[in-house]
Design a protein around this motif. Structure first.
Motif, mmCIF file in Angstrom:
data_model
loop_
_atom_site.group_PDB
_atom_site.id
_atom_site.type_symbol
_atom_site.label_atom_id
_atom_site.label_comp_id
_atom_site.label_asym_id
_atom_site.label_seq_id
_atom_site.Cartn_x
_atom_site.Cartn_y
_atom_site.Cartn_z
ATOM 1 N N SER A 276 61.096 -11.214 74.546
ATOM 2 C CA SER A 276 60.672 -10.707 75.850
ATOM 3 C C SER A 276 61.165 -11.626 76.958
ATOM 4 C CB SER A 276 59.139 -10.612 75.898
ATOM 5 O OG SER A 276 58.699 -10.219 77.176
ATOM 6 N N GLY A 277 61.742 -11.051 78.002
ATOM 7 C CA GLY A 277 62.239 -11.830 79.128
ATOM 8 C C GLY A 277 63.697 -12.211 79.027
ATOM 9 N N ASP A 278 64.328 -11.970 77.876
ATOM 10 C CA ASP A 278 65.741 -12.304 77.708
ATOM 11 C C ASP A 278 66.632 -11.320 78.457
ATOM 12 O OD1 ASP A 278 65.331 -14.517 76.133
ATOM 13 O OD2 ASP A 278 65.520 -13.438 74.232
ATOM 14 N N SER A 279 67.758 -11.811 78.903
ATOM 15 C CA SER A 279 68.820 -10.972 79.458
ATOM 16 C C SER A 279 70.141 -11.616 79.078
ATOM 17 C CB SER A 279 68.695 -10.865 80.980
ATOM 18 O OG SER A 279 68.959 -12.117 81.590
ATOM 19 N N ILE B 150 79.513 -12.647 75.127
ATOM 20 C CA ILE B 150 78.444 -12.129 74.262
ATOM 21 C C ILE B 150 78.652 -10.637 74.007
ATOM 22 C CG2 ILE B 150 75.960 -11.757 74.039
ATOM 23 C CD1 ILE B 150 75.491 -14.192 75.789
ATOM 24 N N LYS B 151 78.991 -9.884 75.038
ATOM 25 C CA LYS B 151 79.215 -8.441 74.874
ATOM 26 C C LYS B 151 80.391 -8.171 73.941
ATOM 27 C CE LYS B 151 78.643 -5.754 78.475
ATOM 28 N NZ LYS B 151 78.732 -5.178 79.846
ATOM 29 N N MET C 214 71.964 -3.794 78.627
ATOM 30 C CA MET C 214 70.563 -3.634 78.255
ATOM 31 C C MET C 214 70.313 -4.241 76.880
ATOM 32 S SD MET C 214 69.082 -2.123 80.776
ATOM 33 C CE MET C 214 67.562 -1.542 80.032
ATOM 34 N N LEU C 215 69.186 -4.975 76.744
ATOM 35 C CA LEU C 215 68.784 -5.573 75.473
ATOM 36 C C LEU C 215 67.413 -5.039 75.082
ATOM 37 C CD1 LEU C 215 69.750 -9.335 76.048
ATOM 38 C CD2 LEU C 215 71.075 -7.594 74.823
ATOM 39 N N ARG C 216 67.128 -5.028 73.785
ATOM 40 C CA ARG C 216 65.802 -4.627 73.314
ATOM 41 C C ARG C 216 65.193 -5.766 72.495
ATOM 42 N NH1 ARG C 216 69.423 -2.229 69.839
ATOM 43 N NH2 ARG C 216 68.998 -2.552 67.601
ATOM 44 N N ILE C 217 63.903 -5.896 72.574
ATOM 45 C CA ILE C 217 63.211 -6.955 71.841
ATOM 46 C C ILE C 217 63.415 -6.754 70.338
ATOM 47 C CG2 ILE C 217 60.948 -7.959 71.330
ATOM 48 C CD1 ILE C 217 60.076 -7.208 74.149
ATOM 49 N N GLY C 218 63.777 -7.828 69.652
ATOM 50 C CA GLY C 218 64.038 -7.762 68.217
ATOM 51 C C GLY C 218 65.499 -7.547 67.880
ATOM 52 N N GLN C 219 66.316 -7.247 68.879
ATOM 53 C CA GLN C 219 67.757 -7.026 68.645
ATOM 54 C C GLN C 219 68.410 -8.344 68.221
ATOM 55 O OE1 GLN C 219 69.692 -5.482 72.118
ATOM 56 N NE2 GLN C 219 71.731 -5.445 71.202
#
Length: 443
Positions: A404-407, A422-423, A432-437
């Motif tokens: 949570s809070g990562d970008s 990174i991309k 866009m990122l999702r938690i747990g990715q």
């Protein structure tokens, strides 16, 4: 006037005063309170007394249970002993027993294993009465949460020793609303340890993992025993007036601090040692006497230079989330910064004596931000100054789980890379990122 009658009454009055004086002089001492502070490697039991303790002790290690017996001469017990051993793995029970003679108090400490007691008195000061301190070496609590034992530390990871200031009998500074510095900085230290342990190339060792005191000179010694590569001590500032505010980062000075706040903090550190039970403020740590003076000076100069460099990274990170009292590293002669074998810094997270900053320091969100800022600064230092043969220096990429809070921009800055890198590494078409990715972050 009846002079004989007057003389008789004067003699009676004088005798009464002498009797009263002798009674007061012979008044019993008293144990007013007893506290127990278990830590990973010892349990400390502190007896608060009305005056200096007159005591003797012996051990009964040839019987079951194992016992340490302390006799307080001419002393009454006015304290509750129940539950004193509940939190310690070493101390099973603290109780009384029949004293040697009337008017004495005998305290029996039942132990789970043999321990070589270290017992000493401390004089009264403005914060505490006369005390008898009993240190019982031995495993007393489990290190929990993000705390690791020395045996659990892995080779080739960059090891960060995190020192939460104060603890136990020493609360540190106290805010206007009664906030204890020792509690705030432990929460920040534990959050920092968790972030470091989440990093595949780093690991954290908490000098103090609970509410107990560690002597000032033992703190850098513990970091040395853990083979730490970096030492950071976390505190909350205070001053005699409520106006000052803001964070700061301190490195070792070989002379006394120039600033008024620096001199105030140096005095606070000395007071902290006395509250915590240290018998001396500064002494050589175990490894230092074996170094030639010239090599020691060179090593110390290198460590101070590294501390200055890391401090600038941390100040840059902290300034994004809190006001800074000083925007350049400050220098003072703190005992906890005197290790010659590693960069050592002291981070003041804000002025707990300032009502607004006391409120912020009590906020879990602000504590997490402060921990993240310190982590980012320390990590950037080791990215710029990689240690040979460590995972952090050798890693071509890092496996990371989004929280949570990562970008992408935050991760790119944290790990010294770019958003596009990174991309590209993860074949991402969106930011866009999702938690747990799961992400692979390139160096």
């Amino acid at each position: 006037m009846n002079t004989s009658g007057s003389s008789r009454w004067l003699a009676i009055l004088t005798g009464g005063l002498l009797w009263l004086t002798s009674t007061v002089a012979a008044a019993q001492n008293s144990i007013e309170s007893v506290r127990a502070w278990p830590s990973p490697d010892k349990t400390r039991i502190v007896f608060d007394l009305g005056q200096q303790a007159d005591y003797s002790y012996f051990t009964l290690y040839g019987s079951d249970p194992l016992r340490l017996v302390i006799d307080f001469n001419n002393t009454a017990l006015n304290a509750n002993l129940s539950e004193l051993g509940d939190a310690s793995l070493l101390v099973n029970l603290v109780r009384t027993s029949s004293p040697k003679k009337a008017g004495d108090t005998r305290i029996v400490i039942e132990l789970a294993e043999k321990s070589d007691p270290q017992i000493f008195t401390l004089p009264a000061n403005e914060s505490y009465p006369d005390r008898l301190v009993v240190d019982l070496p031995g495993k007393s609590v489990e290190r929990s949460g993000p705390a690791k034992s020395i045996a659990e530390l892995k080779d080739r990871k960059v090891t960060i020793a995190i020192d939460a200031g104060h603890g136990g009998d020493d609360p540190g500074s106290i805010g206007p609303r009664g906030t204890y510095e020792k509690n705030v900085v432990l929460k920040i230290a534990r959050a920092l340890a968790s972030m470091i342990n989440d990093d595949p190339g780093m690991q954290a060792y908490l000098i103090r993992s609970g509410d107990y005191y560690v002597d000032l000179n033992e703190r850098p010694q513990k970091a040395w025993q853990a083979k730490a590569d970096f030492f950071v001590s976390i505190h909350a500032d205070a001053f005699r007036t409520p106006q000052p505010r803001g964070g700061s980062v301190w490195v070792l000075s070989k002379r006394r601090a120039d600033s008024e706040v620096g001199r105030w903090l140096e005095g606070t550190e000395r007071k902290s040692a006395l509250l915590g039970g240290a018998e001396s403020i500064i002494r050589d740590t175990g490894h230092e006497p074996f170094l030639a003076q010239t090599l020691l000076d060179m090593s110390m100069d290198s460590s101070i230079a590294g501390a200055y460099s890391a401090s600038r990274h941390i100040i840059s990170e902290m300034s994004r989330i809190t006001k800074m009292h000083k925007t350049e590293p400050q220098a003072a002669s703190f005992a906890v910064l005197k290790s010659p074998d590693k960069p050592s810094i002291l981070v003041e997270t804000g002025f707990i004596s300032n009502p607004d900053e006391e409120r912020l320091l009590n906020s879990n969100g602000h504590q997490q931000k402060l921990a993240r800022a310190i982590y980012n600064g320390v990590r950037q230092y080791f990215i710029n100054n990689p240690l040979d043969n460590t995972l952090l220096a050798n890693q071509e990429s890092i496996e990371y789980v989004v929280k949570s809070g990562d970008s992408l921009s935050v991760l790119a800055e944290r790990y010294g890379t770019t958003v596009n890198a990174i991309k590209r590494e993860n074949n991402l078409t969106s930011s866009m990122l999702r938690i747990g990715q799961k992400l692979t972050i390139p160096r």
